[in-house]
Write an enzyme that holds these catalytic residues in place. Structure first.
Site, PDB file in Angstrom:
ATOM      1  N   CYS A  55       0.824  -1.217   0.000  1.00 59.75           N
ATOM      2  CA  CYS A  55       0.000   0.000   0.000  1.00 59.75           C
ATOM      3  C   CYS A  55       0.855   1.262   0.000  1.00 59.75           C
ATOM      4  CB  CYS A  55      -0.945   0.006   1.197  1.00 59.75           C
ATOM      5  SG  CYS A  55      -0.105   0.095   2.790  1.00 59.75           S
ATOM      6  N   CYS A 154       6.626 -13.650  -5.455  1.00 60.00           N
ATOM      7  CA  CYS A 154       6.691 -14.307  -6.765  1.00 60.00           C
ATOM      8  C   CYS A 154       8.067 -14.255  -7.414  1.00 60.00           C
ATOM      9  CB  CYS A 154       5.686 -13.672  -7.726  1.00 60.00           C
ATOM     10  SG  CYS A 154       3.969 -13.822  -7.268  1.00 60.00           S
ATOM     11  N   GLN A1218      10.128 -17.813 -12.883  1.00 59.43           N
ATOM     12  CA  GLN A1218       9.583 -18.885 -12.062  1.00 59.43           C
ATOM     13  C   GLN A1218      10.690 -19.597 -11.285  1.00 59.43           C
ATOM     14  OE1 GLN A1218       6.011 -20.090 -11.747  1.00 59.43           O
ATOM     15  NE2 GLN A1218       6.180 -17.901 -12.118  1.00 59.43           N
ATOM     16  N   GLU A1287       6.936 -25.339 -10.060  1.00 53.53           N
ATOM     17  CA  GLU A1287       7.224 -25.870  -8.724  1.00 53.53           C
ATOM     18  C   GLU A1287       8.665 -26.311  -8.517  1.00 53.53           C
ATOM     19  OE1 GLU A1287       3.625 -28.463  -7.331  1.00 53.53           O
ATOM     20  OE2 GLU A1287       3.930 -28.775  -9.475  1.00 53.53           O
TER      21      GLU A1287
END
Length: 1335
Positions: A55, A154, A1218, A1287
């Site tokens: 935020c 991420c 990833q 993964e």
């Protein structure tokens, strides 16, 4: 509802526009106002406590002293709206927009691939933007400091930092800012793989198109509003009052008004940064009827420097304090700045920059917090507090009496803290600060300390000594008795030994101390004393304060300056924080590939710019619907109890409350037999949902949950740990077992047998966007529209359907994008959607349910903790002949995915090793904790750690390097797994060999050994781990997918498929596939959302196969369409795409097609112990080197090299992202992340304040990632022979764990301790057991 009369007018600016508000509720934060009142939803909500940075906005005020506006980054969730009078707020929407002009900060973070799910991106943008407004050419140190308060789950941070580095003055990587060579072309230490002219000439390292970046011109930024300048310069500042329903906010305009107000209301808290009161009010529901804000009192922000010290106003922020200290340190002689330097060092680690910009010096001092970083230093530095009241002023010492709360030494009613006086240090006086925390940045310390010593001039005799610790009691604790007894002593090792004994005797840490970890904290008490001793010796050695005629020879004859050996210097240094660097290597596309074909190219995430501008819409960003209600959940406070009664009467009487939803309101099925949506007769864990409150506003709903009276009758037993479950034979499902060969016979024919235990703690998903859902009932046919943040909309559709007892075709679930999932938004999100749907049906109105961070962590579960036991038989050569592993996982109170997790764990447990005699057994334990669930890797990261720990133990016993033992036991040729599925390990060996070569493991291990021989207090370790990760679901039906592709008459194409965008870039990849198949540019293609109304019966986006199966479905649909168009294209080969489409329409050829992929065959027969459960494997290897601090257990990641087998990558930038993100998430699992529960089963580590995911400072200093060239990766199984990487990289984070273990073993060798040690059960992998293991 209008607030009571008497409120003043609040005036401030947002994005250059004036905002005037009269009826301001003091309980409303800036974040709420921006999102609800102004519709500026680019500013996200993720934690509510100022600790995650999502935020972040820029707050600007005119500074009268400098005559310039001051721009700072702040977390809007902490800023009371009332505090903004005279301020200008800039949100991400005000920085730039796709519709107008994208700002260079936004462009660079998107094009640098610094965005995946995108939920954290607006906060990252605002932190960078505020940095540039204050420092147009920042240093890399300032960049890292600016982002320390921003979390990302991420990306792994590397690309975010890369984007920020393009603005830095001292950055010279890859040709920017005048660098003449790319780092690939420069000779070095082996950081980079072979150069472009070598054997890897077909490899590429450019992920960021720097030449495309638009320049940044700081002179073109918006000016500060002149009206606010005039307001700030007004000689008279009026008092401001804002009245809400429960709270009144008063901001006096003068010191006299403040003192009068304080005299009338001595119990009213003073609020400056709201960094303590705000989170407490949110988490504890604490309400104060009157809040006083002294922020506009100039006397409280005055800074005065005199000959004896520095006096700093109490309202100065901690960030301002940093600037004040830096200025004084640069101007004063060294001997006067000892305390100032210690404070400046400590401030760099206090919270994140956004919080330091808000938090005040006075608030920090007066909070008397146990974990204070500054109070121990101020106490030993003999700081004094200037107090003022209407009756006058007085001065008190910040000493042990003040810290202990002695009435006579504390503030009296009506008094305020006006300023803090910090005396200058004297000659022959030394002051140092110390801390050890769970994370290097933005984390409260386990223990902090301030220590000061003053010697009799020209001697080593202790004249004065002061020691203070934070984190060892309820407040800062001093050791006056120990210090008194050491006066007159010489500064020798004997004195150090005595000091340690005395301090440990005086500073006692009770077993029930906040945070626990008593043994570790006692270790730190002594470690800090030792470091203090050495640092003082180092200062004395430098003769820094000696002036003629005083020389070392005139010192006491009983003592001489010691010559500190270089080996000891490591004990003096803190673990540094560096901005990471590295290279990302991937295969270039074939030169013959058409330039418009995007497959294999590093295409930016197609929502990247929308993420960066705040225009990407997430679930809770959807505009409020007419008559919308808000839901809040009532959860159990007992771990195992009978529900005697639920009384909602008091809650129903509260303003705004519309209904209470209980199990009786469910028209259909209340979950499953063991997993109820809403508890009925009993609760099985703390956090189980009992009922829900539906109200007009979210505040009303949350407040009302505390008024629902639940009466319990406690039940036995309460089972919390795996060990408890084993003792009670409490299991969720039958044992899973696989065997190969004959382990019992093999154990009879080995040279050695070892047995050991491995513990892996739990892990919170910590997706940045918490669980949220909006349910909109329609007026006819029982239809519902559900907008959710879920990985599995079809499962949510089915759950809602069965809960409401309506057909599936009446329930439509929409997913635009998900702010991170990692498995946590599969099953549990459906439960929340169903509860919200019941509320919508009961009230006949839309219902929105948004979990706050603490609720999400409490309710939804996470990764299964593991306890593993192994017995291994092996030869002197390191060859393993027999291995027996028993694993237990903590499944929580209901089954959920636990049976599948234990199955996958057992199936993948062998990792990369071919061992002829194996027995793997696994049980899922039932405990009274919230159900653990799917999580990235699905058991493999826990299970593989067991076998790799076993390999490490074997290597230690044989006296061999672990990588040699790993090589000796790897699969060699085409072979069968333990479950008899054939595969080729050729890519595994390529990854392993490439990793060893790129990382130069032999050379760097030799350098590490040489370093360790010379450094007793710092040790380096290296570890290399291989990986064989089986991709997919162990069920054929879960590998199917469908797609729907429309071509419109203008030539634009709409693609819909069954995958969900979680940040992994699946939509980007699907459009790359469609672009290749239809031979049209990406700009003509669009994906709107995933919906059960367009693509039905979808499978959860999980198991790394989302792009595989949906890509094949999209390919099938596009090929169908192209086949229909081919006759027209042949007739008009020179025509355009638009002409061909128009002709097809005229000829009544369908321009819409479904695509379908039937999937892979996958099955497993557990009775026979054989099957083909996975379609293919991903292989990889990682090498990490770390350096540990033996005194504290802290570590720094020096370097990591990763080589991954990605097949033929669809998009190297996304795939590397990833890998990097999974790697850092895995490193977090193994080294920093800790979940703690009370003896009653309540989660203690809720929210980012207590639960520490990796930050930007946790990225390895050198991070090299290579995608293995795909020359031999061709396969017809997957789309264009690509592989799913979502993964697999998770386990590679264990290379950090084993590198730390290697470093600890080196330290233990030095101390004559056994190298094969077991990591303690509590907090496996964190700095605490490492420190204790060395000690």
């Amino acid at each position: 509802m209008p607030h009571p009369p008497g409120s003043d007018v609040l005036v401030f600016f947002v994005n250059g526009r004036k905002v005037t508000e009269r009826d301001v509720d003091p309980e409303v934060t800036l974040l709420t106002y921006l999102r609800r009142n102004l519709g500026l939803t680019g500013t996200k909500s993720a934690c509510g406590g100022g600790s995650c940075g999502t935020c972040t906005v820029m707050l600007s005020r005119f500074d009268l002293a400098s005559r310039k506006p001051r721009h700072i980054a702040v977390t809007a969730c902490l800023v009371p709206l009332c505090s903004l009078h005279g301020a200008a707020v800039t949100t991400v929407e005000g920085v730039g927009s796709i519709r107008t002009r994208v700002h260079p900060v936004q462009e660079r973070i998107a094009k640098s691939h610094g965005t995946q799910c995108g939920f954290c991106t607006p906060g990252m943008v605002m932190s960078l933007y505020a940095l540039l407004r204050s420092h147009p050419q920042p240093s890399e140190e300032q960049l890292l400091e600016a982002l320390a308060g921003n979390l990302c789950r991420c990306t792994g941070y590397r690309p975010i930092l890369e984007s920020g580095r393009t603005f830095c003055l001292d950055s010279a990587s890859c040709g920017q800012h005048g660098a003449r060579q790319c780092c690939l072309d420069q000779p070095g230490d082996g950081t980079c793989p072979p150069g472009r002219n070598g054997p890897q000439a077909h490899m590429c390292s450019e992920l960021i198109p720097r030449t495309e970046f638009q320049p940044w011109d700081p002179t073109q930024e918006p000016i500060f509003p002149p009206e606010l300048m005039r307001m700030a310069e007004s000689p008279v500042q009026p008092s401001l009052t804002f009245r809400g329903d429960r709270v009144t906010w008063v901001s006096p305009g003068s010191l006299q008004e403040l003192l009068a107000l304080r005299a009338r209301h001595p119990e009213a808290p003073l609020v400056l940064g709201n960094t303590a009161l705000g989170p407490a009010q949110r988490s504890q529901g604490r309400v104060h009827p009157l809040l006083i804000s002294p922020a506009r009192i100039p006397e409280l922000s005055t800074v005065t420097e005199t000959s004896d010290g520095l006096t700093i106003g109490a309202s100065c922020s901690l960030a301002q304090l940093q600037d004040i200290l830096a200025k004084s340190i640069s101007q004063l002689p060294v001997e006067k700045t000892q305390t100032l330097r210690a404070l400046a060092k400590a401030l760099r680690s206090v919270a994140g920059l956004q919080v330091r910009n808000l938090a005040s010096l006075g608030g920090h001092v007066m909070s008397l917090h146990s974990y204070s970083d500054l109070n121990p230093i101020l106490a030993v530095g003999q700081a004094a507090l200037h107090l003022r009241s209407e009756g006058g002023a007085r001065l008190i010492s910040l000493d042990e009496h003040f810290l202990a709360g002695v009435v006579s030494a504390s503030l009296q009613p009506g008094e305020i803290l006006e300023s803090v006086h910090i005396p200058h240090s004297q000659k022959w006086e030394f002051v140092f600060s110390f801390r050890q925390a769970q994370a290097p940045q933005n984390a409260s310390p386990h223990v902090s300390a301030g220590m000061r010593v003053r010697f009799t001039e020209g001697t080593d005799t202790i004249e004065d000594l002061s020691i203070a610790y934070g984190g060892v009691g309820t407040t800062t604790v001093m050791a006056p008795q120990a210090c008194q007894r050491l006066l007159g002593r010489h500064w020798t090792e004997e004195t150090l030994d005595e000091a340690c004994r005395l301090v440990l005797g005086e500073v006692t840490i009770p077993g029930a101390a906040p945070g626990g970890r008593v043994e570790f904290r006692r270790t730190l008490l002594v470690s800090f004393l030792f470091r203090f001793y050495l640092q003082v010796l180092q200062e004395l050695k430098a003769h820094r304060f000696l002036k003629p005629p005083c020389t070392p020879r005139t010192l006491s004859d009983t003592w001489k300056y010691p010559q500190l050996p270089d080996q000891t210097l490591g004990a003096l240094e803190d673990v540094p924080i560096m901005v990471p660097r590295g290279v990302q290597m991937y295969e270039r596309v074939d030169p013959q590939q058409p330039p418009q074909d995007p497959v294999g190219r590093s295409i930016m995430h197609l929502s990247g710019l929308k993420h960066a501008t705040g225009e990407a819409v997430f679930c809770d960003d959807l505009p409020r619907v007419d008559k919308e209600l808000f839901m809040a959940l009532v959860t159990s406070t007992r771990p195992h109890a009978k529900i005697v009664s639920v009384d909602p009467a008091e809650a129903l009487r509260l303003p705004g409350v519309v209904a209470i939803v209980t199990a009786e309101d469910i028209p259909g099925t209340n979950g499953t037999e063991d997993d109820k949506l809403l508890a009925v007769d009993k609760v099985l864990c703390v956090g189980q949902v009992i009922c829900a409150v539906v109200a007009e506003t979210d505040v009303q709903a949350r407040q009302a949950t505390g008024s629902v009276r639940v009466t319990y009758e406690d039940l036995e037993p309460v089972v919390l740990s795996i060990q408890d479950a084993i003792g009670h034979s409490s299991f969720l499902c039958p044992e899973k077992k696989l065997e190969l060969g004959n382990t019992e016979e093999a154990f009879e024919d080995v040279d050695h047998i070892l047995e050991g235990e491995v513990h892996v703690g739990g892990q919170e998903h910590f997706y940045m966007e918490t669980q949220r859902v909006l349910v909109i009932p329609k007026v006819e046919d029982q239809e519902l529209d559900i907008y959710a943040s879920t990985q599995d909309p079809a499962h949510m559709q089915k759950t809602v359907s069965s809960t409401l007892n309506v057909p599936l075709n009446r329930v439509t679930c929409h997913v635009k994008r998900v702010g991170g999932g990692f498995g946590g938004k599969q099953g549990r999100s459906a439960m929340l959607g169903a509860i919200a749907a019941v509320g919508a049906i009961k009230t006949g109105r839309p219902v929105r349910l948004v979990l706050d961070r603490d609720e999400d962590m409490l309710i939804t579960g996470g990764r299964h903790p593991l306890f593993g036991k192994y017995k291994v038989g092996f030869m002197d050569s390191g060859r393993i002949k027999a291995l027996d592993i028993q694993c237990y996982i903590n499944g929580g109170c209901v089954l959920d995915y636990s049976e599948l997790v234990i199955e996958f764990l057992i199936l993948k447990l062998e990792n990369a090793y071919k061992i002829r005699n194996l027995r793997f057994r696994g049980r899922a334990c039932r405990t009274n904790l919230p159900s653990n669930t799917a999580f990235r890797g699905f058991g493999f990261p826990q299970g593989a750690l067991v076998i790799e720990s076993c390999i490490t133990a074997v290597a230690a016993k044989c006296g061999l390097l672990p990588e040699k033992v790993r090589e000796k036991n790897m699969y060699r040729t085409v072979d069968k797994t333990i479950y008899k599925q054939a595969f080729s390990p050729e890519p595994l060996h390529r990854c392993w060999a490439e990793c060893l070569e790129q990382a130069d493991v032999p050379g760097r291990r030799a350098l590490a050994d040489a370093f360790n021989r010379q450094s007793p207090w710092r040790k380096r370790g290296i570890a290399v781990v291989p990986m064989k990760f089986s991709v997919g679901f162990a069920a054929t039906s879960y590998h199917q997918a469908a797609a729907l592709v429309h071509i419109y008459t203008d030539g634009s194409v709409l693609v819909t498929h069954g995958g969900n965008e979680l940040g992994q870039g699946i939509h980007t990849k699907m459009l790359q596939v469609a672009s290749r198949e239809l031979r049209v540019p990406l700009c003509r293609l669009h994906i709107q959302e995933t919906s059960t109304a367009t693509v039905p019966n979808t499978v959860t986006t999980a198991a790394s196969v989302g792009a595989d199966v949906n890509g094949r479905a999209v390919q099938n649909a596009c090929q169908t369409l192209l086949k229909r168009l081919e006759p027209i294209m042949k007739k008009n080969p020179e025509g355009t795409w638009e002409a061909w489409v128009e002709a097809a329409f005229e000829q009544r050829i369908s321009l819409s097609a479904t695509g379908y992929f039937r999937g892979y065959k996958a099955f497993m027969d557990w009775e026979k112990g054989e099957g083909e459960p996975f379609p293919y494997c991903v292989f990889g290897a990682a090498c990490s080197e770390v350096e540990i601090d033996c005194l504290t257990g802290a570590h720094r990641k020096l370097r990591t090299d990763i080589v991954m087998d990605a097949g033929c990558s669809l998009n190297p930038a996304l795939d590397i992202g990833q890998v990097e993100g999974a790697f850092l998430q895995g490193a977090g699992l193994y080294t920093t992340e800790e979940l703690h529960y009370s003896p009653e089963g309540a989660l203690l580590s809720g929210g980012p304040e207590e639960y520490k995911i990796p930050t930007a400072a946790d990225v390895p200093e050198k991070l090299n990632v290579t995608l293995l060239p795909s020359a031999q990766a061709q396969t017809g199984l997957t789309i264009y022979s690509s592989k799913g990487l979502g993964e697999s990289g998770m386990f590679l984070g264990s290379s950090v764990f084993f590198a730390i273990q290697d470093a600890v073993a080196a330290a233990r060798r030095d101390r004559g301790l056994a190298e094969d040690f077991t990591v303690p059960r509590e907090d496996p992998g964190t700095c605490k057991p490492w420190s204790i293991s060395v000690a």
